[in-house]
Design a protein around this motif. Structure first.
Motif, PDB file in Angstrom:
ATOM      1  N   ALA A 211       0.834  -1.204   0.000  1.00 16.22           N
ATOM      2  CA  ALA A 211       0.000   0.000   0.000  1.00 16.22           C
ATOM      3  C   ALA A 211       0.868   1.253   0.000  1.00 16.22           C
ATOM      4  O   ALA A 211       0.544   2.247  -0.662  1.00 16.22           O
ATOM      5  N   ALA A 212       1.985   1.206   0.739  1.00 15.64           N
ATOM      6  CA  ALA A 212       2.892   2.361   0.777  1.00 15.64           C
ATOM      7  C   ALA A 212       3.515   2.603  -0.591  1.00 15.64           C
ATOM      8  O   ALA A 212       3.690   3.761  -1.012  1.00 15.64           O
ATOM      9  N   GLU A 213       3.869   1.528  -1.288  1.00 15.12           N
ATOM     10  CA  GLU A 213       4.450   1.686  -2.627  1.00 15.12           C
ATOM     11  C   GLU A 213       3.430   2.244  -3.620  1.00 15.12           C
ATOM     12  O   GLU A 213       3.765   3.069  -4.474  1.00 15.12           O
ATOM     13  N   VAL A 214       2.192   1.780  -3.516  1.00 16.35           N
ATOM     14  CA  VAL A 214       1.143   2.316  -4.383  1.00 16.35           C
ATOM     15  C   VAL A 214       0.969   3.803  -4.113  1.00 16.35           C
ATOM     16  O   VAL A 214       0.844   4.619  -5.043  1.00 16.35           O
ATOM     17  N   ARG A 215       0.985   4.164  -2.839  1.00 18.18           N
ATOM     18  CA  ARG A 215       0.845   5.570  -2.463  1.00 18.18           C
ATOM     19  C   ARG A 215       1.965   6.404  -3.068  1.00 18.18           C
ATOM     20  O   ARG A 215       1.721   7.492  -3.611  1.00 18.18           O
ATOM     21  N   GLU A 216       3.201   5.910  -3.004  1.00 19.37           N
ATOM     22  CA  GLU A 216       4.325   6.662  -3.548  1.00 19.37           C
ATOM     23  C   GLU A 216       4.221   6.817  -5.061  1.00 19.37           C
ATOM     24  O   GLU A 216       4.555   7.876  -5.606  1.00 19.37           O
ATOM     25  N   ARG A 217       3.749   5.777  -5.754  1.00 18.90           N
ATOM     26  CA  ARG A 217       3.603   5.868  -7.204  1.00 18.90           C
ATOM     27  C   ARG A 217       2.494   6.854  -7.569  1.00 18.90           C
ATOM     28  O   ARG A 217       2.608   7.585  -8.554  1.00 18.90           O
TER      29      ARG A 217
END
Length: 368
Positions: free
Chosen positions: A36-42
């Motif tokens: 979820a954190a990676e999706v947020r960063e993208r």
């Protein structure tokens, strides 16, 4: 209740996300690969630093996997929350491998439809298709209701989008369902994008042209094009009368959101396109201007190709195939739904040169 969005980290999906979040009553859940954190960063990279508020959540998922790649608990939770689903995820590689394109665009869409059919509350579906579902149709006016394969397909991408829309239409034909299908043309912008922001086709094409001129990058043939001071004629296999429908992403997103604003039963399809096609010659003139001394000549067949012609044809095959038509697209249904939204601005050589990133360095747009 919430809107579930797939493809929210892409060029179109991220712009739609920003526009959807302007509605203070809307909660949006972005489904994407990675944590979820990676999706947020993208998403942050795609939105170029725009603020994210508490009405926006991020969920780990993969549309090509069962349960959309979610855990059973998250899958069940979203089935209870989702009342609207914008499906914008997809593989847009024009000359990608058929297996990969079918897995993402067709199987992925089937999985999304299965989810939408299982929600606790009736789920409205908004699907991002493409004008490429018209396949190899060379000319004429494509209506917003047209969907058949009588002309065949020049690429696996076109075929995969056609098959996916067939699935969506079958799903949307069932009683009690509300479905909107958008068919955008080639989405572009002349805005300067941040380094990590998703690219659009015109910018990618411009980068490939520059890579060819400079000697290539990983994945691009490394044979040098002739030195800039040398005159050269390059033949390409396409009609000089061909055209491309480019449309500004800013207009397209606003048109989509306005069109989808009023739910109604049944299925409706809308072409999200520019009212005026861009002649292929305009694109070729911009490339010639980028590389003084080069002349690009359209021919039916390239006999005994030179090394430079083989390089261009092999590297730009997907773009060449996508630019071989003179057809146009009806947008009557769209115009009845977008209210007072003005037509997009004309796309002239100057605009297109900026969209291709050719406003850098020495380059200026061709004179009109």
């Amino acid at each position: 209740m919430a809107t579930l969005l797939t493809g929210g980290t892409g060029f179109m999906g991220s712009r739609l996300l920003a526009r959807l979040m302007e509605d203070p009553q809307r909660d949006v859940i972005v489904l994407g690969r990675g944590s979820a954190a990676e999706v947020r960063e993208r998403v942050l990279a795609a939105l170029e630093g725009s603020q994210i508020n508490g009405r926006l959540r991020f969920v780990t998922g993969d549309i090509t996997r069962p349960w959309l790649g979610m855990t059973p608990a998250m899958h069940g939770r979203l089935l209870g929350e989702t009342t609207e689903l914008w499906h914008c995820a997809g593989d847009i590689a024009l000359m990608g491998r058929r297996e990969r394109l079918i897995r993402t665009n067709v199987l992925g869409t089937r999985n999304v439809l299965e989810f939408a059919g299982q929600t606790v509350h009736p789920c409205r579906l908004v699907y991002g298709s493409s004008v490429s579902v018209a396949g190899a149709r060379p000319d004429g006016l494509v209506s917003e209701d047209d969907l058949d394969d009588r002309y065949g397909f020049k690429s696996a991408y076109d075929e995969s989008k056609y098959q996916a829309e067939l699935l969506v239409r079958e799903w949307g034909a069932r009683p009690g369902r509300s479905t909107v299908v958008f068919r955008p043309s080639v989405l572009i912008t002349d805005e300067t994008l941040a380094a990590q922001a998703p690219r659009h086709p015109a910018l990618i094409f411009g980068e490939v042209i520059d890579d060819l001129q400079l000697g290539g990058t990983p994945g691009i043939a490394t044979t040098l094009m002739p030195a800039a001071h040398r005159d050269i004629t390059v033949r390409v296999p396409m009609s000089a009368n061909s055209c491309v429908n480019f449309v500004q992403i800013e207009y397209a997103v606003e048109a989509m959101v306005r069109t989808a604003a009023e739910p109604e039963p049944g299925l409706r399809a809308f072409h999200v396109v520019h009212p005026v096609n861009t002649p292929l010659r305009t694109v070729l003139d911009i490339i010639e201007n980028r590389r003084p001394g080069m002349v690009i000549k359209c021919v039916d067949h390239v006999m005994d190709p030179t090394p430079e012609e083989r390089l261009v044809t092999n590297t730009l095959d997907g773009y060449l195939r996508f630019s071989q038509y003179s057809r146009s697209y009806d947008r009557t249904a769209l115009l009845t739904r977008i209210g007072d939204l003005a037509d997009p601005q004309p796309i002239d050589a100057a605009y297109l040169a900026r969209a291709m990133g050719f406003d850098r360095d020495h380059t200026t747009a061709p004179q009109q």
